[in-house]
Design a protein around this motif. Sequence first.
Motif, PDB file in Angstrom:
ATOM      1  N   PHE A 168       0.829  -1.199   0.000  1.00 35.92           N
ATOM      2  CA  PHE A 168       0.000   0.000   0.000  1.00 35.92           C
ATOM      3  C   PHE A 168       0.868   1.255   0.000  1.00 35.92           C
ATOM      4  O   PHE A 168       1.964   1.261   0.547  1.00 35.92           O
ATOM      5  N   ILE A 169       0.308   2.311  -0.601  1.00 32.62           N
ATOM      6  CA  ILE A 169       0.858   3.656  -0.441  1.00 32.62           C
ATOM      7  C   ILE A 169      -0.153   4.392   0.424  1.00 32.62           C
ATOM      8  O   ILE A 169      -1.315   4.548   0.032  1.00 32.62           O
ATOM      9  N   PHE A 170       0.280   4.826   1.582  1.00 35.36           N
ATOM     10  CA  PHE A 170      -0.573   5.623   2.456  1.00 35.36           C
ATOM     11  C   PHE A 170      -0.274   7.089   2.178  1.00 35.36           C
ATOM     12  O   PHE A 170       0.821   7.564   2.443  1.00 35.36           O
ATOM     13  N   ASP A 171      -1.250   7.785   1.613  1.00 38.44           N
ATOM     14  CA  ASP A 171      -1.103   9.161   1.154  1.00 38.44           C
ATOM     15  C   ASP A 171      -2.023  10.035   2.012  1.00 38.44           C
ATOM     16  O   ASP A 171      -3.233   9.921   1.923  1.00 38.44           O
ATOM     17  N   GLY A 172      -1.428  10.867   2.854  1.00 36.74           N
ATOM     18  CA  GLY A 172      -2.232  11.714   3.743  1.00 36.74           C
ATOM     19  C   GLY A 172      -2.542  11.031   5.056  1.00 36.74           C
ATOM     20  O   GLY A 172      -3.343  11.531   5.841  1.00 36.74           O
ATOM     21  N   PHE A 173      -1.920   9.914   5.313  1.00 38.85           N
ATOM     22  CA  PHE A 173      -2.122   9.147   6.541  1.00 38.85           C
ATOM     23  C   PHE A 173      -0.859   8.367   6.826  1.00 38.85           C
ATOM     24  O   PHE A 173      -0.302   7.775   5.894  1.00 38.85           O
ATOM     25  N   PRO A 174      -0.350   8.346   8.018  1.00 34.54           N
ATOM     26  CA  PRO A 174      -0.862   9.003   9.222  1.00 34.54           C
ATOM     27  C   PRO A 174      -0.493  10.486   9.274  1.00 34.54           C
ATOM     28  O   PRO A 174       0.535  10.884   8.760  1.00 34.54           O
ATOM     29  N   ARG A 175      -1.348  11.256   9.914  1.00 32.18           N
ATOM     30  CA  ARG A 175      -1.117  12.691  10.071  1.00 32.18           C
ATOM     31  C   ARG A 175      -0.691  13.056  11.487  1.00 32.18           C
ATOM     32  O   ARG A 175      -0.326  14.201  11.740  1.00 32.18           O
ATOM     33  N   THR A 176      -0.830  12.113  12.413  1.00 37.66           N
ATOM     34  CA  THR A 176      -0.433  12.347  13.800  1.00 37.66           C
ATOM     35  C   THR A 176       0.340  11.120  14.284  1.00 37.66           C
ATOM     36  O   THR A 176       0.245  10.034  13.696  1.00 37.66           O
ATOM     37  N   VAL A 177       1.089  11.289  15.370  1.00 40.84           N
ATOM     38  CA  VAL A 177       1.819  10.159  15.949  1.00 40.84           C
ATOM     39  C   VAL A 177       0.821   9.090  16.405  1.00 40.84           C
ATOM     40  O   VAL A 177       1.064   7.893  16.229  1.00 40.84           O
ATOM     41  N   GLU A 178      -0.315   9.508  16.935  1.00 37.65           N
ATOM     42  CA  GLU A 178      -1.331   8.545  17.360  1.00 37.65           C
ATOM     43  C   GLU A 178      -1.814   7.713  16.171  1.00 37.65           C
ATOM     44  O   GLU A 178      -2.005   6.499  16.279  1.00 37.65           O
ATOM     45  N   GLN A 179      -2.001   8.356  15.018  1.00 40.03           N
ATOM     46  CA  GLN A 179      -2.403   7.622  13.819  1.00 40.03           C
ATOM     47  C   GLN A 179      -1.291   6.681  13.362  1.00 40.03           C
ATOM     48  O   GLN A 179      -1.567   5.570  12.906  1.00 40.03           O
TER      49      GLN A 179
END
Length: 190
Positions: free
Chosen positions: A82-93
């Motif tokens: 997978f390419i995760f684009d725009g995710f994760p945006r936070t350390v929690e994510q």
Amino acid sequence: MLNLVLFGPPGAGKGTQSAKIKEKYNLVHLSTGDLLRSEIKAGTELGLKAKSLMDQGQLVPDEVVIGMIDSKLKENKAANGFIFDGFPRTVEQAKALDTLTEQNNTSISGMVALEVDEEELTTRILERGKTSNRADDQNEELIRNRVQEYENKTAPVADYYKAQDKFKSVYGVGSIEEIFDKLCSAIDSL
């Protein structure tokens, strides 16, 4: 399995480059922005809530985004990655993504970050706004707010991946092909 986090501020070229990476490496592209915009277009409750936040230049809550990503991972069990684009945006994510990938017997291979300065980003997004029909691409104040949100909340995610020795930085200015070549070198070194 190759699982990439494609990182960078709004307007850095993630969408353009992820399409090329997807094709070269035969990956599933998961763009949280695209997922959210499809919910908005469908007029779902999630879409309406997301639209209200996005129109103000704010981020959509973690639990909503994480739930969407989880369902996409489960829908694509046979993927090469997978390419995760725009995710994760936070350390929690990022931590939640590690948990999700572990539950699916895989892990994040690395983060590749496109580095572009704020003036270039603003120019690019305003130009994109002429054809995108997105209100958040046509207002300079909203654009600068989005970039500031990125700097405040998202940039610490890079440190999370640096601590795991999974971070690569690529200068995101130049021709599409020049940037793509630099990205491929970074990906191949993971």
